[in-house]
Scaffold this motif. Structure first.
Motif, PDB file in Angstrom:
ATOM      1  N   SER A 100       1.032  -1.212   0.032  1.00 51.95           N
ATOM      2  CA  SER A 100      -0.197   0.015  -0.100  1.00 51.95           C
ATOM      3  C   SER A 100       0.918   1.309  -0.032  1.00 51.95           C
ATOM      4  CB  SER A 100      -0.942  -0.050   1.154  1.00 51.95           C
ATOM      5  OG  SER A 100      -1.771   1.104   1.369  1.00 51.95           O
TER       6      SER A 100
ATOM      7  N   SER B 272      -9.482  -1.568   3.707  1.00 46.21           N
ATOM      8  CA  SER B 272      -9.377  -0.750   2.629  1.00 46.21           C
ATOM      9  C   SER B 272      -9.749  -1.170   1.161  1.00 46.21           C
ATOM     10  CB  SER B 272      -7.600  -0.213   2.637  1.00 46.21           C
ATOM     11  OG  SER B 272      -7.221   0.558   1.755  1.00 46.21           O
TER      12      SER B 272
ATOM     13  N   GLN C 154      -8.909   0.220  -2.948  1.00 41.73           N
ATOM     14  CA  GLN C 154      -8.281   1.096  -4.029  1.00 41.73           C
ATOM     15  C   GLN C 154      -8.517   0.879  -5.384  1.00 41.73           C
ATOM     16  OE1 GLN C 154      -4.188   0.898  -2.578  1.00 41.73           O
ATOM     17  NE2 GLN C 154      -3.732  -0.612  -3.989  1.00 41.73           N
TER      18      GLN C 154
ATOM     19  N   GLN D 108      -8.319   5.599  -3.212  1.00 44.33           N
ATOM     20  CA  GLN D 108      -8.061   4.928  -1.880  1.00 44.33           C
ATOM     21  C   GLN D 108      -9.004   5.210  -0.978  1.00 44.33           C
ATOM     22  OE1 GLN D 108      -4.289   4.092  -0.788  1.00 44.33           O
ATOM     23  NE2 GLN D 108      -4.564   2.571   0.720  1.00 44.33           N
TER      24      GLN D 108
ATOM     25  N   THR E  45      -9.988   3.929   3.303  1.00 43.91           N
ATOM     26  CA  THR E  45     -10.023   3.184   4.165  1.00 43.91           C
ATOM     27  C   THR E  45     -10.758   3.479   5.401  1.00 43.91           C
ATOM     28  OG1 THR E  45      -7.706   2.972   3.934  1.00 43.91           O
ATOM     29  CG2 THR E  45      -8.462   2.313   5.952  1.00 43.91           C
TER      30      THR E  45
END
Length: 219
Positions: A58, A89, A91, A190, A192
């Protein structure tokens, strides 16, 4: 031990399924966070859909965690703290997941402003952590002691000249009301969601040492 490089998997998936028309997904990412631990993930999504003890890239970090539904539109990375799920998460260009707050990959910065109900602060573009939210400035996405959001916007020049892009680039912080950022109006790449926790004294020392070792000495 099974290992998978998330970055490569996400890149392959995005290349195969990219769609300029981003529509709101239907899967709720908060339900992943609510699974509590690895057993909960398997119980909810099935053993074949969960890869545990996995290396995940990441940004410029390599982390250990789990991946659910690898190589599909439902791929997500799950991380743990002391055996309990701490954050989840996603992305890329798009995903089947959205958060209960209404965030999903592909949303523009101006749309995120509306969800947050306030302006917020992001890091400058053009480096490893560019386009990341530094502070929600007390908006709805700041969350509370139970949950908060961390997001990054696409770290490349869009809709503006090189000169304008350079004005909002580098290791600095910018209010999203900056004219160049508003004109750029980058998209989420992204997301989270995480459960905030207060580190122990020993963890705090480790974090302090890591930060100290990363500092560039002033000459």
């Amino acid at each position: 031990m099974k290992k998978i490089i998330l970055y490569l998997a996400a890149a392959v998936f995005a290349a195969c399924s990219s769609n300029p028309e981003v529509s709101a997904p239907t899967e709720n990412l908060n339900e992943v966070l609510a699974c509590t631990d690895a057993k909960g993930l398997i119980a909810k999504y099935g053993e074949k859909s969960v890869i545990l003890d996995t290396s995940i890239i990441s940004g410029d970090d390599t982390l250990k965690g789990a991946i659910i539904f690898p190589g599909t539109a439902k791929q997500a990375s799950v991380f743990f703290h002391e055996g309990k799920i701490s954050d989840v998460s996603i992305q890329g260009d798009n995903s089947a997941w959205k958060t209960s707050s209404g965030l999903y990959l592909g949303l523009t910065l101006q749309e995120v402003e509306k969800i947050n109900t306030k302006n917020f602060t992001i890091s400058g573009f053009g480096w490893a952590h560019g386009g990341s939210v530094v502070s929600w400035e007390g908006g709805k996405l700041a969350g509370d002691s139970l949950l908060t959001h961390q997001v990054s916007f696409r770290n490349k020049r869009q809709n503006i000249s090189v000169e304008e892009f350079n004005k909002v680039s580098g290791e600095a912080e910018f209010d999203v009301r900056h004219p160049s950022i508003q004109q750029m109006n980058p998209t989420l790449e992204q997301i989270t969601i995480l459960k905030p926790y207060i580190p122990s004294k020993e963890e705090g020392k480790g974090i302090a040492k890591k930060i100290e070792s990363s500092q560039i000495p002033v000459r």
